[in-house]
Design an enzyme around this catalytic site. Structure first.
Site, mmCIF file in Angstrom:
data_model
loop_
_atom_site.group_PDB
_atom_site.id
_atom_site.type_symbol
_atom_site.label_atom_id
_atom_site.label_comp_id
_atom_site.label_asym_id
_atom_site.label_seq_id
_atom_site.Cartn_x
_atom_site.Cartn_y
_atom_site.Cartn_z
ATOM 1 N N ALA A 242 0.503 -1.191 0.026
ATOM 2 C CA ALA A 242 -0.043 0.002 0.354
ATOM 3 C C ALA A 242 0.698 1.233 0.167
ATOM 4 C CB ALA A 242 -0.519 -0.535 0.853
ATOM 5 N N PRO A 243 0.527 2.252 -0.621
ATOM 6 C CA PRO A 243 -1.157 2.500 -1.401
ATOM 7 C C PRO A 243 -0.870 1.736 -2.683
ATOM 8 C CG PRO A 243 -0.200 4.452 -1.439
ATOM 9 C CD PRO A 243 0.997 3.546 -0.248
ATOM 10 N N GLY A 244 0.064 1.070 -3.084
ATOM 11 C CA GLY A 244 0.337 0.556 -4.341
ATOM 12 C C GLY A 244 1.246 1.381 -5.859
ATOM 13 N N ASP B 86 9.112 -3.639 -0.210
ATOM 14 C CA ASP B 86 9.428 -2.575 0.662
ATOM 15 C C ASP B 86 9.138 -2.123 1.821
ATOM 16 O OD1 ASP B 86 10.008 0.393 -0.111
ATOM 17 O OD2 ASP B 86 8.009 1.107 -0.201
ATOM 18 N N CYS C 39 13.162 3.778 2.774
ATOM 19 C CA CYS C 39 13.031 5.589 2.484
ATOM 20 C C CYS C 39 13.190 6.325 3.929
ATOM 21 C CB CYS C 39 11.332 6.149 2.094
ATOM 22 S SG CYS C 39 9.877 5.668 3.053
#
Length: 447
Positions: free
Chosen positions: A262-264, A333, A386
């Protein structure tokens, strides 16, 4: 017409008071913009003020402190009103000081009572008469850096220890510059040239990204309001984030797992590389049902829904639904502290502590360990975050490899050959490198 009837400044103060109480800056801004009819100039001022006050909060509070004995005992909106006045006065050159003070006093008068108006007026005039305190009055060097750049002391010290004093200061100085408006072209539907033409025809100014071959940077105008955005020709995505999927080297018929999807954004980037007729599919996981729906909505908007299987599942429990060696490629991720996003989400710097990174490391390792058996031999698993702290990046990869000798670390590739002279096989993008988000990418091959 009073200043309060002209919304940007009052809305900025209202937003800042809510953000200080836990709302996210980007969500709060989007809500206000949607609720109030404003022209582009007013939207720009509102956005500038909200992000600017958050970015410079420690600096602004240092300047305010000599003039307000107990600033944290003020009503939140009064405190944010004074901080926003300081921000406009010190950082927005095009607004005269007299206009800033007059409009601040007007808001205090309309939204408060006579006592608040007199208090705000007195504080502003005293600041003007006395001048603001100088940073060089702060004796402790780390505290001075903290106030100068509005960064927490613990983060300054940690970055210095990991990267050295020069790189640390370059990073924290860069984080108070405005975030770029960056886009990723949807190759399932369009080309960089076509999107550039469409946006230029709509009056926007667009440049090619120096980081990602699919990236565009809008330097004037709002891309999200265009027909090209609504049609799915591109999506909003930071340039650094666009580097993750190419590192997977996805093939058209691959079975791919996006473990924390998410969010894709990266899901749709993977899907654009797949061919449904050849059996290509990306299984996109999230633990929350509403976020799974969001992945599906984004896949539909980007015209890749036939290649996306959005699934509600905790990545740590992937083996309850998928057999060993089910996937050709896996993307993790991972959930992270987000410290690479401080330019875009400035409140993060005040919310995180080093312990958060150490706690997240356990989750990151658990996800990698859980999904590893589902990767085929010879397959690639890409790990990305991130954030810019090694506790969630290099340390995670080192610990994972120590426990999983069946994996080997490969050099993270980029199409633009970024940081070609680096000695590390992993790729670390710091916020000062290209004025993009901070990102970390590691590629692991299963022997």
């Amino acid at each position: 017409m009073s200043t309060v009837d002209n919304p940007p400044r009052w809305l900025a103060v209202a937003a800042l008071a809510k953000i200080k109480n836990g709302a996210y800056s980007n969500l709060q801004l989007n809500q206000l913009i949607n609720e109030h009819r404003m022209d582009r100039r007013d939207i720009n001022l509102l956005t500038n003020m909200v992000y600017g006050v958050i970015q410079h909060r420690l600096t602004l509070e240092f300047w305010l402190k000599p003039f307000v004995r107990h600033p944290h005992q003020l009503d939140p909106w009064v405190r944010e009103l004074l901080l926003s006045a300081l921000y406009q006065w010190q950082y927005l050159d095009k607004i005269p000081q007299r206009a800033v003070f007059n409009e601040t006093i007007e808001i205090a008068k309309v939204k408060g009572h006579p006592g608040i108006r007199r208090f705000v007026t007195g504080v502003l005039h005293q600041m003007d008469r006395s001048g603001l305190p100088a940073f060089d009055t702060i004796e402790d060097p780390d505290e001075r850096l903290s106030v100068t750049y509005s960064m927490p002391v613990w983060l300054i010290q940690e970055l210095r220890q990991q990267l050295g004093a020069t790189k640390m200061e370059a990073i924290i100085a860069s984080l108070n510059q405005p975030a770029k408006q960056s886009l990723r072209v949807n190759t399932a539907l369009s080309t960089v040239s076509d999107v550039t033409t469409a946006l230029t025809n709509d009056g926007l100014t667009v440049e090619s990204s120096k980081i990602s071959p699919l990236g565009l940077v809008v330097t004037d105008g709002q891309a999200i309001n265009t027909e090209a955005m609504r049609y799915g020709m591109f999506t909003v995505q930071d340039e650094s984030a666009q580097l993750v999927v190419p590192a997977l080297n996805v093939q058209p018929g691959d079975q791919v797992l996006d473990a924390c999807a998410a969010p894709g954004g990266k899901t749709t980037q993977i899907a654009a590389e797949l061919d449904a007729d050849a059996g290509g599919e990306v299984v996109a996981l999230d633990i929350h049902a509403n976020k799974v729906r969001l992945i599906g909505q984004n896949a539909a908007r980007m015209h890749v829904a036939d290649r996306v299987a959005a699934t509600e599942l905790d990545a740590r429990k992937v083996q309850t639904q998928f057999d060993d060696e089910s996937f050709d490629r896996i993307l993790v991720d991972a959930p992270c502290s987000g410290l690479g996003l401080m330019r875009r989400k400035p409140e993060i710097r005040y919310e995180k502590q080093l312990q958060d990174s150490l706690n997240l490391q356990k989750i990151q390792l658990a996800i990698l360990a859980a999904v590893a058996p589902t990767l085929k031999k010879g397959g690639i698993m890409t790990y990305s975050t991130c954030t810019i702290l090694q506790q969630e990046n290099q340390d995670v990869i080192a610990k994972f490899l120590a426990d999983h000798p069946e994996f080997e670390l490969q050099t993270t590739p980029t199409e633009q050959d970024l940081k070609a002279d680096r000695t590390d096989k992993t790729l670390s993008i710091y916020p000062d490198d290209y004025l993009s988000d901070g990102f970390f990418i590691a590629c692991l091959r299963k022997k």
